[in-house]
Design a protein around this motif. Structure first.
Motif, PDB file in Angstrom:
ATOM      1  N   ASN A  13       0.815  -1.208   0.000  1.00  0.00           N
ATOM      2  CA  ASN A  13       0.000   0.000   0.000  1.00  0.00           C
ATOM      3  C   ASN A  13       0.849   1.257   0.000  1.00  0.00           C
ATOM      4  N   GLU A  14       2.148   1.059  -0.134  1.00  0.00           N
ATOM      5  CA  GLU A  14       3.042   2.215  -0.220  1.00  0.00           C
ATOM      6  C   GLU A  14       2.626   3.063  -1.414  1.00  0.00           C
ATOM      7  N   PRO A  15       2.477   4.367  -1.223  1.00  0.00           N
ATOM      8  CA  PRO A  15       2.063   5.158  -2.377  1.00  0.00           C
ATOM      9  C   PRO A  15       3.161   5.262  -3.436  1.00  0.00           C
ATOM     10  N   ARG A  16       2.728   5.360  -4.659  1.00  0.00           N
ATOM     11  CA  ARG A  16       3.662   5.684  -5.728  1.00  0.00           C
ATOM     12  C   ARG A  16       3.964   7.175  -5.635  1.00  0.00           C
ATOM     13  N   ILE A  17       5.116   7.564  -6.107  1.00  0.00           N
ATOM     14  CA  ILE A  17       5.494   8.977  -6.038  1.00  0.00           C
ATOM     15  C   ILE A  17       5.758   9.471  -7.453  1.00  0.00           C
ATOM     16  N   ASP A  44      15.323   5.700  -0.292  1.00  0.00           N
ATOM     17  CA  ASP A  44      15.361   4.367  -0.911  1.00  0.00           C
ATOM     18  C   ASP A  44      14.153   4.129  -1.811  1.00  0.00           C
ATOM     19  N   GLN A  45      13.293   5.140  -1.901  1.00  0.00           N
ATOM     20  CA  GLN A  45      12.011   4.891  -2.574  1.00  0.00           C
ATOM     21  C   GLN A  45      12.127   4.929  -4.100  1.00  0.00           C
ATOM     22  N   PRO A  46      11.445   4.002  -4.750  1.00  0.00           N
ATOM     23  CA  PRO A  46      11.295   4.147  -6.205  1.00  0.00           C
ATOM     24  C   PRO A  46      10.397   5.358  -6.474  1.00  0.00           C
ATOM     25  N   PHE A  47      10.600   6.025  -7.575  1.00  0.00           N
ATOM     26  CA  PHE A  47       9.696   7.130  -7.930  1.00  0.00           C
ATOM     27  C   PHE A  47       9.715   7.360  -9.431  1.00  0.00           C
ATOM     28  N   GLU A  48       8.654   8.015  -9.874  1.00  0.00           N
ATOM     29  CA  GLU A  48       8.534   8.397 -11.285  1.00  0.00           C
ATOM     30  C   GLU A  48       8.822   9.884 -11.372  1.00  0.00           C
ATOM     31  N   ALA A  49       9.546  10.285 -12.390  1.00  0.00           N
ATOM     32  CA  ALA A  49       9.786  11.710 -12.592  1.00  0.00           C
ATOM     33  C   ALA A  49       9.487  12.040 -14.043  1.00  0.00           C
ATOM     34  N   VAL A  50       8.761  13.125 -14.235  1.00  0.00           N
ATOM     35  CA  VAL A  50       8.458  13.538 -15.608  1.00  0.00           C
ATOM     36  C   VAL A  50       8.966  14.959 -15.820  1.00  0.00           C
ATOM     37  N   ALA A  51       9.320  15.244 -17.066  1.00  0.00           N
ATOM     38  CA  ALA A  51       9.872  16.569 -17.358  1.00  0.00           C
ATOM     39  C   ALA A  51       8.834  17.653 -17.107  1.00  0.00           C
ATOM     40  N   ASP A  52       7.596  17.416 -17.529  1.00  0.00           N
ATOM     41  CA  ASP A  52       6.596  18.477 -17.404  1.00  0.00           C
ATOM     42  C   ASP A  52       5.202  17.891 -17.644  1.00  0.00           C
ATOM     43  N   LEU A  53       4.382  17.904 -16.635  1.00  0.00           N
ATOM     44  CA  LEU A  53       3.020  17.356 -16.782  1.00  0.00           C
ATOM     45  C   LEU A  53       2.221  18.136 -17.827  1.00  0.00           C
ATOM     46  N   CYS A  54       2.472  19.446 -17.921  1.00  0.00           N
ATOM     47  CA  CYS A  54       1.751  20.245 -18.929  1.00  0.00           C
ATOM     48  C   CYS A  54       2.078  19.743 -20.333  1.00  0.00           C
TER      49      CYS A  54
ATOM     50  N   ARG B  10      11.372   6.259 -22.850  1.00  0.00           N
ATOM     51  CA  ARG B  10      11.385   6.468 -21.403  1.00  0.00           C
ATOM     52  C   ARG B  10      12.636   5.836 -20.833  1.00  0.00           C
ATOM     53  N   VAL B  11      13.097   6.430 -19.740  1.00  0.00           N
ATOM     54  CA  VAL B  11      14.333   5.956 -19.136  1.00  0.00           C
ATOM     55  C   VAL B  11      14.010   5.346 -17.778  1.00  0.00           C
ATOM     56  N   VAL B  12      14.594   4.204 -17.514  1.00  0.00           N
ATOM     57  CA  VAL B  12      14.465   3.584 -16.195  1.00  0.00           C
ATOM     58  C   VAL B  12      15.855   3.513 -15.573  1.00  0.00           C
ATOM     59  N   VAL B  13      15.998   4.077 -14.406  1.00  0.00           N
ATOM     60  CA  VAL B  13      17.241   3.898 -13.649  1.00  0.00           C
ATOM     61  C   VAL B  13      16.997   2.709 -12.740  1.00  0.00           C
ATOM     62  N   THR B  42      12.160   6.870 -14.529  1.00  0.00           N
ATOM     63  CA  THR B  42      11.638   6.086 -13.410  1.00  0.00           C
ATOM     64  C   THR B  42      12.800   5.519 -12.617  1.00  0.00           C
ATOM     65  N   ARG B  43      12.738   5.681 -11.305  1.00  0.00           N
ATOM     66  CA  ARG B  43      13.718   4.973 -10.483  1.00  0.00           C
ATOM     67  C   ARG B  43      13.069   3.677 -10.048  1.00  0.00           C
ATOM     68  N   ALA B  44      13.642   2.577 -10.476  1.00  0.00           N
ATOM     69  CA  ALA B  44      13.025   1.281 -10.199  1.00  0.00           C
ATOM     70  C   ALA B  44      13.874   0.500  -9.225  1.00  0.00           C
ATOM     71  N   GLY B  45      13.199   0.010  -8.196  1.00  0.00           N
ATOM     72  CA  GLY B  45      13.881  -0.827  -7.217  1.00  0.00           C
ATOM     73  C   GLY B  45      13.634  -2.287  -7.531  1.00  0.00           C
ATOM     74  N   PRO B  46      13.805  -3.152  -6.541  1.00  0.00           N
ATOM     75  CA  PRO B  46      13.572  -4.569  -6.771  1.00  0.00           C
ATOM     76  C   PRO B  46      12.151  -4.802  -7.273  1.00  0.00           C
ATOM     77  N   ALA B  47      12.035  -5.616  -8.271  1.00  0.00           N
ATOM     78  CA  ALA B  47      10.741  -6.002  -8.839  1.00  0.00           C
ATOM     79  C   ALA B  47       9.906  -4.825  -9.304  1.00  0.00           C
ATOM     80  N   SER B  48      10.527  -3.790  -9.716  1.00  0.00           N
ATOM     81  CA  SER B  48       9.727  -2.689 -10.259  1.00  0.00           C
ATOM     82  C   SER B  48      10.409  -2.030 -11.433  1.00  0.00           C
ATOM     83  N   ALA B  49      10.019  -2.437 -12.574  1.00  0.00           N
ATOM     84  CA  ALA B  49      10.424  -1.742 -13.795  1.00  0.00           C
ATOM     85  C   ALA B  49       9.134  -1.475 -14.531  1.00  0.00           C
ATOM     86  N   ASP B  50       8.939  -0.270 -14.919  1.00  0.00           N
ATOM     87  CA  ASP B  50       7.661   0.136 -15.472  1.00  0.00           C
ATOM     88  C   ASP B  50       7.833   0.467 -16.950  1.00  0.00           C
TER      89      ASP B  50
END
Lengths: 134, 296
Positions: A13-17, A44-54, B10-13, B42-50
């Motif tokens: 249930n960890e939120p995505r970022i 340590d969190q995985p996250f998604e980053a986008v250049a620009d939502l617009c 898209r780039v995945v680290v 995307t920064r992907a950790g264990p078991a997470s590549a999107d």
């Protein structure tokens, strides 16, 4: 082998970022967006980053749909909640009614943004949570 | 103007099993450099590549010389790049090489390649589908969706830095997220904003008459003077004088007003837009009535 397509950790249930860089215009203060990125990178969190939502909304990037439909809660560090919701709507990827928290980097300090990212998801209506972050 | 280019890749680290984590400073620099060039990362950790279907995916990681296998969906292209021992610039170069000549929107590039995401964004909670924006815009930015609701159809037609349609929206439902002030930038709407915006609904009233008639009249005056004086400068000055009031009333940039077509063309387009708006509004109302619980 890396999986072809997983939506992060479905059992958690960890939120995505999601972090928006607002790279096409300087509407988010540079120091805030840089320090938030540093904070995310150092965690340590995985996250998604986008250049620009617009920019993504303007070309109706299908990635928006993927971001909106994930099976876990979502925290979005970007700008005004009203604008972010409108952008996803424009991109044919309306955000769900619940489970989304929008954190406004336009008005909050980097420390406040990072604290909001780290905090547990509030169990209130997303509109209320968005207003709370303004 | 450049718009509607597909996201090229898209780039995945990747820092999961089979790879070593990047240094935090390298990770930050790499993310910043890629994002500032327009990529999604995307920064992907264990078991997470999107991954997005049909996309090209570049997986970066410290794989110690043994890049992992990646299961790609049919039609997808996946490139795995080992960045062990590479600098941030070298890692970015790897991504750029995979992209090759595929065009993409890039922030802050050379002028011909620079695009500012400037277009209206509708707040679906506030919008009542009154179609005033559809009627007002002369550049076909707005359209109507299959469910008869207003839709931003051609965002790239919008005139950069012109927020005029947001000024005519009676519900303050039109935002320009790159605008410098609220509520147009998406900031919460106050009662004062609603009152103020309502006053601006009728720009023609602000101008003391029908805006297009006034433009036509001014244009005719300018033409008469132009034929009399044979001075294009005088005609231009007249147009500027007329448009200054509009610019002040609706915060429309002068260059946008200067670039407007002839008064006749404006009239033609506005009549067309008004007709579309009228039809769309009628269809929306009809659909709403049909779908209302009290409908027979």
């Amino acid at each position: 082998m890396l999986p072809a397509s997983t939506h992060n950790l479905p059992s958690s249930n960890e939120p995505r970022i999601l972090y928006c860089r607002c790279a096409f215009a300087q509407t988010i203060p540079d120091d805030v967006k840089q320090r938030v990125l540093e904070g995310l990178s150092e965690s340590d969190q995985p996250f998604e980053a986008v250049a620009d939502l617009c920019e993504m909304a303007a070309r109706r990037d299908p990635h928006l749909i993927e971001l909106a439909k994930g099976n876990r809660p979502l925290k979005i560090a970007a700008c005004w909640p009203r604008a972010v919701k409108g952008l996803f709507h424009l991109g044919d990827a309306p955000l769900p009614e619940s489970g989304v928290e929008i954190i406004n980097m336009r008005t909050l300090s980097a420390e406040e943004v990072l604290a909001a990212i780290a905090a547990p998801m509030p169990h209130i209506h997303p509109t209320q949570s968005a207003e709370a972050k303004q | 103007m450049i718009a509607h280019r597909p996201g090229p890749l898209r780039v995945v680290v990747y820092e999961g099993a089979g790879s070593l984590p990047l240094e935090a400073s390298m990770r930050t620099s790499l993310f910043a450099a890629l994002l500032d060039r327009g990529y999604a990362v995307t920064r992907a950790g264990p078991a997470s590549a999107d991954q997005v279907e049909g996309a090209t995916l570049v997986v970066l990681g410290r794989f110690a010389g043994v890049p992992p296998e990646v299961a790609a969906k049919s039609g997808d292209r996946v490139e795995v790049c080992d960045v062990t021992g590479k600098s941030c610039d070298e890692a970015v170069e790897l991504v750029e090489r995979v992209r090759g000549e595929t065009p993409m929107n890039r922030p802050g590039g050379v002028p011909a390649d620079t695009w500012k995401p400037w277009f209206p964004v509708i707040d679906p909670v506030r919008c009542t589908n009154c179609m005033q924006c559809l009627s007002f815009c002369l550049f076909d930015v707005y359209g109507v969706s299959v469910d008869h609701t207003i839709r931003v159809e051609n965002p790239s037609n919008c005139k950069v830095n012109c927020p005029a349609c947001s000024r005519v929206c009676p519900e303050v439902a039109i935002m320009f997220p790159k605008y410098h002030a609220g509520p147009i930038d998406g900031a919460p709407v106050s009662e004062t904003d609603v009152g103020r915006e309502k006053m601006k609904v009728d720009i023609s009233a602000l101008l003391g008459g029908d805006i297009y008639a006034r433009l036509r009249e001014r244009s005719a005056d300018a033409k008469t003077r132009f034929s009399r004086e044979r001075s294009s400068d005088a005609a231009l000055a007249e147009r500027r004088r007329c448009l200054t009031k509009m610019a002040d009333a609706a915060a429309i940039p002068r260059e946008v007003l200067d670039a407007l077509p002839s008064a006749e063309e404006i009239q033609r387009r506005s009549a067309e837009a008004a007709k579309r708006a009228q039809e769309a509004f009628a269809a929306f109302q009809e659909a709403s009535l049909r779908n209302s619980p009290s409908a027979p």
